[in-house]
Scaffold this motif. Structure first.
Motif, PDB file in Angstrom:
ATOM      1  N   LEU A 184      46.062 -10.347  54.510  1.00 18.51           N
ATOM      2  CA  LEU A 184      46.159 -11.555  53.688  1.00 18.51           C
ATOM      3  C   LEU A 184      45.075 -12.571  54.006  1.00 18.51           C
ATOM      4  O   LEU A 184      45.213 -13.754  53.676  1.00 18.51           O
ATOM      5  N   PHE A 185      43.983 -12.136  54.603  1.00 20.27           N
ATOM      6  CA  PHE A 185      42.885 -13.055  54.887  1.00 20.27           C
ATOM      7  C   PHE A 185      42.231 -13.522  53.578  1.00 20.27           C
ATOM      8  O   PHE A 185      42.069 -12.745  52.626  1.00 20.27           O
ATOM      9  N   TYR A 186      41.853 -14.792  53.557  1.00 17.47           N
ATOM     10  CA  TYR A 186      41.113 -15.328  52.411  1.00 17.47           C
ATOM     11  C   TYR A 186      39.729 -14.688  52.351  1.00 17.47           C
ATOM     12  O   TYR A 186      39.093 -14.417  53.374  1.00 17.47           O
ATOM     13  N   HIS A 187      39.264 -14.458  51.118  1.00 21.79           N
ATOM     14  CA  HIS A 187      37.952 -13.847  50.924  1.00 21.79           C
ATOM     15  C   HIS A 187      37.416 -14.246  49.556  1.00 21.79           C
ATOM     16  O   HIS A 187      38.163 -14.710  48.691  1.00 21.79           O
ATOM     17  N   GLY A 188      36.116 -14.060  49.360  1.00 23.49           N
ATOM     18  CA  GLY A 188      35.498 -14.412  48.082  1.00 23.49           C
ATOM     19  C   GLY A 188      34.049 -13.971  48.048  1.00 23.49           C
ATOM     20  O   GLY A 188      33.529 -13.393  49.012  1.00 23.49           O
ATOM     21  N   ILE A 189      33.395 -14.229  46.930  1.00 21.03           N
ATOM     22  CA  ILE A 189      31.990 -13.874  46.715  1.00 21.03           C
ATOM     23  C   ILE A 189      31.225 -15.123  46.302  1.00 21.03           C
ATOM     24  O   ILE A 189      31.628 -15.831  45.363  1.00 21.03           O
TER      25      ILE A 189
END
Length: 213
Positions: A184-189
């Protein structure tokens, strides 16, 4: 833009506990994967979804598999029906399943059987804000994410949006797998920089395999 490292053997790069980057892992299958993306988009076209808050996402999306990730005025959900075509999402191609199976096993997740694949298409300037993948019923299963085409900066944080971020460049054929403590770690591009790739022209494609059951 030439891929100077296309012939390099795949290797693993730890990202966090339960998370790993499989560098170049999908290169051997990239041509087949991209061909299938275009075939699938003929059945369920790419679209820029609108969030429940009315924001139009910069990333264009479609899906394949038994369920597809989508939005409506109530929130985010998985649906067996494409709301744009009112038909079931296209079946997941065999090459998708084979790659997802091989990548999850290489990352230490032997029992991953995805029923959904979200396909993202990034044009220059498109981005994906920090978020958690938490709409799946079974959060014990990992996420398998495949990068194709132009490079992009991937942000990987922690369980809180404010946690420190690790930023890594993902290139053509790289696969990120995360689960367990980092599921459930936050992530993005970050916004995609303009360029051209011999396999995808001005775009980056991303395949995200998930188990929604």
């Amino acid at each position: 833009m030439l891929d100077l490292f296309a012939d390099e053997a795949p290797w693993q790069e730890p990202l966090a506990e339960g998370a790993v980057i499989l560098r170049r892992f999908a290169c051997a299958d990239a041509q087949s994967l991209i061909a299938q993306i275009f075939r699938l988009a003929e059945q369920s076209p790419f679209r820029q979804m609108v969030t429940p808050g009315g924001y139009t996402m910069s990333v264009a999306m479609t899906n394949c598999g038994e369920a597809g990730w989508t939005t409506d005025k109530h929130g985010y959900l998985y649906s067996p029906i494409d709301p744009q075509t009112q038909q079931p999402w296209p079946a997941m191609p065999a090459v998708f399943r084979q790659l997802s199976d091989a990548a999850s096993k290489a990352a230490g997740y032997a029992d991953f059987v995805p029923d959904a694949c979200l396909i993202n298409r990034y044009a220059p300037g498109a981005k994906l804000s920090l978020h958690q993948d938490k709409d799946e019923r079974n959060l014990q299963q990992p996420i398998v994410s495949v990068s194709l085409g132009l490079p992009a900066v991937f942000q990987f944080g922690g369980l809180k949006r404010s946690d420190p971020l690790t930023r890594v460049m993902l290139e053509h054929g790289d696969v990120v797998v995360w689960g367990g403590p980092s599921r459930l770690f936050y992530h993005g591009i970050l916004p995609l920089k303009a360029g051209r790739h011999p396999a995808t022209d001005e775009f980056r494609f991303n395949l995200t395999f998930r188990c929604t059951r």
